[in-house]
Design an enzyme around this catalytic site. Structure first.
Site, mmCIF file in Angstrom:
data_model
loop_
_atom_site.group_PDB
_atom_site.id
_atom_site.type_symbol
_atom_site.label_atom_id
_atom_site.label_comp_id
_atom_site.label_asym_id
_atom_site.label_seq_id
_atom_site.Cartn_x
_atom_site.Cartn_y
_atom_site.Cartn_z
ATOM 1 N N ALA A 16 -28.531 -101.122 -17.625
ATOM 2 C CA ALA A 16 -28.819 -102.479 -18.109
ATOM 3 C C ALA A 16 -28.156 -103.539 -17.233
ATOM 4 O O ALA A 16 -28.779 -104.543 -16.877
ATOM 5 C CB ALA A 16 -28.360 -102.635 -19.558
ATOM 6 N N SER A 37 -17.620 -103.596 -13.055
ATOM 7 C CA SER A 37 -17.776 -102.271 -13.663
ATOM 8 C C SER A 37 -16.447 -101.531 -13.619
ATOM 9 O O SER A 37 -15.754 -101.567 -12.604
ATOM 10 C CB SER A 37 -18.827 -101.466 -12.894
ATOM 11 O OG SER A 37 -18.837 -100.133 -13.346
ATOM 12 N N HIS A 233 -27.565 -85.954 -31.636
ATOM 13 C CA HIS A 233 -28.607 -85.231 -30.889
ATOM 14 C C HIS A 233 -28.523 -83.771 -31.315
ATOM 15 O O HIS A 233 -27.437 -83.197 -31.331
ATOM 16 C CB HIS A 233 -28.356 -85.383 -29.386
ATOM 17 C CG HIS A 233 -29.524 -84.959 -28.544
ATOM 18 N ND1 HIS A 233 -29.959 -83.661 -28.480
ATOM 19 C CD2 HIS A 233 -30.358 -85.671 -27.742
ATOM 20 C CE1 HIS A 233 -31.016 -83.593 -27.669
ATOM 21 N NE2 HIS A 233 -31.274 -84.800 -27.213
ATOM 22 N N HIS A 355 -24.460 -88.779 -29.992
ATOM 23 C CA HIS A 355 -25.122 -89.002 -28.709
ATOM 24 C C HIS A 355 -25.296 -90.481 -28.378
ATOM 25 O O HIS A 355 -25.167 -90.877 -27.234
ATOM 26 C CB HIS A 355 -26.494 -88.325 -28.774
ATOM 27 C CG HIS A 355 -27.312 -88.456 -27.528
ATOM 28 N ND1 HIS A 355 -26.846 -88.055 -26.295
ATOM 29 C CD2 HIS A 355 -28.578 -88.917 -27.316
ATOM 30 C CE1 HIS A 355 -27.800 -88.273 -25.387
ATOM 31 N NE2 HIS A 355 -28.842 -88.813 -25.968
ATOM 32 N N GLU A 379 -27.198 -100.196 -24.512
ATOM 33 C CA GLU A 379 -26.646 -99.524 -25.691
ATOM 34 C C GLU A 379 -25.594 -100.362 -26.415
ATOM 35 O O GLU A 379 -25.415 -100.222 -27.627
ATOM 36 C CB GLU A 379 -26.065 -98.162 -25.301
ATOM 37 C CG GLU A 379 -25.714 -97.290 -26.506
ATOM 38 C CD GLU A 379 -25.265 -95.884 -26.145
ATOM 39 O OE1 GLU A 379 -25.449 -95.476 -24.981
ATOM 40 O OE2 GLU A 379 -24.729 -95.192 -27.037
ATOM 41 N N ARG A 390 -33.229 -93.828 -33.457
ATOM 42 C CA ARG A 390 -33.876 -94.063 -32.162
ATOM 43 C C ARG A 390 -34.720 -92.868 -31.754
ATOM 44 O O ARG A 390 -34.296 -91.722 -31.921
ATOM 45 C CB ARG A 390 -32.813 -94.302 -31.090
ATOM 46 C CG ARG A 390 -33.362 -94.464 -29.697
ATOM 47 C CD ARG A 390 -32.269 -94.798 -28.706
ATOM 48 N NE ARG A 390 -31.450 -93.665 -28.330
ATOM 49 C CZ ARG A 390 -31.774 -92.763 -27.400
ATOM 50 N NH1 ARG A 390 -32.918 -92.840 -26.759
ATOM 51 N NH2 ARG A 390 -30.950 -91.759 -27.127
ATOM 52 N N GLY A 392 -36.110 -90.501 -28.868
ATOM 53 C CA GLY A 392 -35.740 -90.112 -27.518
ATOM 54 C C GLY A 392 -36.709 -90.739 -26.529
ATOM 55 O O GLY A 392 -37.904 -90.826 -26.797
ATOM 56 N N ASN A 394 -36.668 -93.903 -25.678
ATOM 57 C CA ASN A 394 -36.739 -95.357 -25.858
ATOM 58 C C ASN A 394 -35.496 -96.085 -25.340
ATOM 59 O O ASN A 394 -35.500 -97.309 -25.256
ATOM 60 C CB ASN A 394 -36.938 -95.717 -27.332
ATOM 61 C CG ASN A 394 -38.420 -95.879 -27.687
ATOM 62 O OD1 ASN A 394 -39.285 -95.869 -26.811
ATOM 63 N ND2 ASN A 394 -38.711 -96.027 -28.970
ATOM 64 N N SER A 395 -34.426 -95.358 -25.016
ATOM 65 C CA SER A 395 -33.225 -96.083 -24.581
ATOM 66 C C SER A 395 -33.252 -96.412 -23.096
ATOM 67 O O SER A 395 -32.757 -97.459 -22.686
ATOM 68 C CB SER A 395 -31.950 -95.320 -24.931
ATOM 69 O OG SER A 395 -31.852 -94.145 -24.177
#
Lengths: 595, 253
Positions: A16, A37, A233, A355, A379, A390, A392, A394-395
């Site tokens: 992102a 970062s 998950h 997860h 996230e 959610r 799987g 789609n993230s």
């Protein structure tokens, strides 16, 4: 203290953050973008995503299908206008990644290939073998290097936001390598710091996934939304929690209990078919599968590792060595390296592990938080596409779609905002530096933070696991309050300034405890069962009258969070029965005949 | 069973420590931790940090050999700590040192900035052969065209190959195996038209010809990227390119 001024400051350089940086650089090359970062960008946890990213591409699929799968999958707790916006933009973003070099797997004619994923009616998951997140992250990182306006601060750790005049105007950061603090001021700030899965014991997340940005926004009065929805998950390595991608099932893998029985048929996910069938059996959604494994354990139909972890089998043998090597090479390596198992000849022991953090910093469709000048994407944010569960694949789409939006929006805001004024902000930066230095140097009571971290992770798993009950959740809330008290009195062994990871971990634990508390209280207050939040203490049913609402956790210094509720945006899909397998198909047929 | 009756199996780790504020030079420290059958070197280090010595510093994150953070010398060989299991190492103490050929910042943490600059220097992005808008859709790329560069795209930037490379050890300016693999990843991509620009970066004395073809880089690669092969392909390309310059109008530059 050093002071650097930028136009847009982005904290976090995973999928992102990098996508936002590129969008901002393209929107206006004359602006300076500071990209902070705490690790080298390619170490960010996007790297570990395996299965792929959803985007409608097949002729017999439609945006309507992707919308419906997502909203049903989220048990109607999605912002439907945001989901509609999202599904329209997934495919263009995936094409953009393709143009930037992402090595998507292909069909023999050179077209993009797609695979099936849980809860998705039609195959629409773009994939790069089973290293999709890795390739997306490296593609974005490498592409980002061609924009001279992106100024990276690799391995800089964020300790606080700088806020003045009701606007976010920068952050205080620390370089472990030099031991120096820097104030970075900016006219707009984007948080892209990822999830908080490490607050739980058994999880798939990297060590860096400690909810930093969530805690920072939260402490400054921005609500955390829907934090009770932590995704388990279903197929992870017992002990370490290392992920075996959902693509294992997308490619046709089976889940078996100790009797070799495909137990999902006992949990409303059947019928059993020879060929994989979308939204049926192993292609059901993650919440339902994790719950089924939990139920099997209670029935005594799971197996147990020597260390005492229960597990079921993920059976890929029938896929054959050639297909496994082509489609799931990472999975084969992980099974071989860590467990000494060849998935072509033996089933893999798996169990559910935490997860993904489905809630996060509340943002609107433009990724704007409630604090002017502060945006969030990926996230760490709650933009409203995941709801209570959610789907799987789609993230990764979320990273690119909303990373892009955040970059554009932050540029727009920055251009209309006055330049950050040094004075007051620099005083704030000095104060935040003094605070973390105080934590490093305090005498304390002699307790190690590592002890607290383990207790936090254990109590979160106990109280806020796959099934929940008030008494255990209350104990978790109480335990977290106790841990926060003890945290104030910890003693660090390391008081040096260069690469003092003892200190960084301690600051991260402070973030984690705040986020954990938001999760636990949001869970305790939601007296219904929906998606990944399942209760077994009299609130087993979904309650749309009282809880078709987003939870909002508001920070209170020195006290438990205040939980309030906000409305859910319903546009075209009225809440209905959420079902998979044969019942799901019947309901869908009925709905189609009505339409 | 009383605890004393259970003999706890332990493993000894000899770790090269260096704390710039207090140590004049690096020196080994020894730690003993409880051993379990499924324990990785990373987990042993984490146990030390959490229970014995919080001052031990090392990088790690994903625990699953994909983020590239935890490269170090384990018994003298560059390896990832997370996927090196103690049970697969010979009996006796395990020696842990920071990656060879990089400056030590502290303990097992080495400087990574120069490596990142090398990666950035080779134009690590698609320079489109035929530019296209998103609305025009994806490029076609057959599985065979994908296979031409795919293995080079699997590099996780863990820097083990640099620790293995004797040439990089002698000349830190050598572009090195990882960056060469990345160069080949883009030069081999059917969508890319930037080959010439990238080849120009590797003709010089710190470029592809510095490699003395030891091949240890490929041996230690945890992802079978085979950087030695990338280097070799580029020697061929570089030689061919050099030859072509004399034939092109304008000749040698």
């Amino acid at each position: 203290m050093d002071h650097i001024d930028a136009d847009v400051l982005i904290i976090g350089a995973g999928g992102a953050g990098l996508r936002a940086a590129i969008a901002a650089a393209e929107a206006d090359p004359s602006l300076t973008i500071a990209l902070v970062s705490k690790v080298l960008p390619m170490r960010s946890h996007t790297v570990a995503a395996e299965g792929g990213s959803a985007g409608v591409i097949q002729a017999h699929d439609s945006l309507e299908n992707h919308f419906n799968d997502t909203v049903h999958g989220g048990d109607w707790l999605c912002e439907q206008d945001v989901v509609e916006f999202f599904v329209e933009r997934c495919t263009p973003e995936l094409i953009q990644l393709e143009h930037w070099g992402c090595p998507w797997s292909r069909k023999p004619d050179g077209q993009i290939n797609v695979r099936a994923f849980g809860g998705m009616k039609i195959e629409r998951t773009w994939f790069a073998a089973d290293r999709s997140g890795f390739h997306i992250l490296h593609t974005l990182f490498q592409t980002s290097t061609k924009y001279p306006s992106i100024k990276r601060f690799d391995e800089y750790f964020c300790i606080d936001l700088l806020i003045d005049d009701g606007r976010a105007q920068g952050a205080t950061v620390f370089s472990p390598s030099t031991g120096e603090f820097t104030a970075i001021t900016a006219r707009a700030v984007i948080l892209a710091t990822g999830g908080a899965g490490r607050v739980f014991r058994q999880n798939t997340n990297g060590g860096i996934v400690t909810g930093d940005g969530m805690a920072l926004a939260y402490r400054h009065g921005v609500p955390l939304r829907d934090m009770e929805f932590m995704q388990y998950h279903p197929t992870c390595m017992p002990g370490t929690g290392i992920l075996f991608t959902e693509a294992c099932r997308g490619e046709g893998g089976h889940l078996l209990n100790k009797d070799g029985y495909r137990f999902l048929q006992d949990y409303g996910l059947g019928p059993v078919t020879a060929e994989p069938r979308n939204k049926t059996m192993e292609l059901g959604p993650r919440d339902r599968l994790s719950q089924a494994i939990w139920q099997e354990e209670r029935k005594g139909r799971t197996m147990t590792t020597p260390a005492g972890e229960s597990y079921v089998h993920l059976d890929l043998r029938h896929l054959g060595a050639a297909k496994l090597k082509e489609r799931l090479p990472l999975i084969c390596d992980l099974a071989e390296e860590f467990m000494g198992i060849d998935p072509a000849t033996a089933p893999i022991p798996v169990r559910p592990a935490v997860h993904y953090t489905m809630g996060g910093i509340e943002v609107d469709i433009r990724t704007a938080t409630t604090l002017a000048g502060l945006y969030a994407a990926g996230e760490c944010s709650s933009v409203g596409i995941h709801g209570a569960n959610r789907l799987g694949s789609n993230s990764l789409g979320e990273l690119t779609v909303f990373g892009h939006v955040a970059g554009d929006e932050a540029v727009k805001f920055a251009k209309g905002a006055p330049a950050a004024q040094g004075g007051k902000l620099l005083d704030q930066a000095k104060a935040s530096a003094a605070k973390v230095l105080g934590l490093r140097d305090q005498k304390g009571g002699g307790e190690r933070h590592a002890v607290l971290r383990k207790e936090m992770a254990t109590t979160m798993e106990k109280g806020c696991g796959i099934y929940r009950e008030a008494s255990e959740m209350q104990k978790t809330c109480d335990k977290l309050a106790e841990l926060k008290r003890r945290y104030r009195d910890i003693t660090l062994e390391d008081r040096s300034s260069v690469w003092n990871t003892d200190w960084i971990c301690a600051v991260e634990l402070g973030y984690q405890l705040d986020v954990a508390e938001a999760v636990a209280y949001s869970a305790l207050m939601r007296r219904e069962s929906r998606g990944a939040h399942q209760r077994i203490d009299g609130f087993e049913k979904r309650d749309d009258v009282n809880f078709l609402a987003h939870s909002l956790a508001n920070y209170r210094d020195g006290a438990a969070p205040e939980i309030s509720y906000g409305p859910v945006k319903i546009t075209k899909s009225q809440p209905g029965e959420r079902a998979y397998g044969a019942l799901g198909e019947a309901l869908e047929a009925k709905e189609a005949s009505h339409a | 069973m009383p605890e004393a009756a259970t003999a706890v199996k332990t493993v000894e780790l000899k770790i090269l420590r260096y704390r710039p504020a207090s140590d004049e030079r690096p020196a080994f420290g020894s730690f003993k931790v409880p051993y379990t059958e499924d324990m990785s070197v990373l987990e042993a280090l984490q146990t030390i940090k959490d229970t014995l010595d919080g001052t031990l510093s090392f990088r790690w994150s994903c625990r699953m050999a994909v983020c590239g953070s935890c490269g170090m010398m384990i018994n003298g060989k560059p390896q990832l700590a997370c996927n090196t299991l103690l049970r697969n190492l010979p009996p006796g103490p395990v020696t842990i040192e920071p990656l060879n050929n990089f400056p030590i910042e502290r303990d097992l943490v080495v400087s990574v900035g120069d490596f990142v600059k090398k990666i950035e220097s080779i134009y690590p992005y698609i320079i489109p052969k035929e530019p296209k808008t998103v609305a025009e859709g994806p490029y076609l790329q057959t599985p065979a065209q994908l296979a031409a560069y795919e293995s080079f795209s699997d590099c996780i930037n863990c820097m083990l190959c640099y620790a293995a490379c004797p040439q990089f050890g002698e000349n830190p300016n050598f572009i090195g195996p990882g960056a060469m693999a990345l160069l080949q990843r883009y030069n081999g991509d059917s969508r890319d038209g930037g080959q010439q620009k990238r080849l120009d970066t590797i003709h010089g004395e710190d470029g592809v010809w510095s490699c003395t073809a030891v091949g240890y880089c490929s041996e230690v690669c945890p992802k079978q990227v085979d950087p030695a092969n990338a280097v070799n392909q580029n020697k061929t390309n570089s030689a061919f390119d050099f030859f072509l310059r004399f034939l092109r109008p304008g000749g040698a530059r």
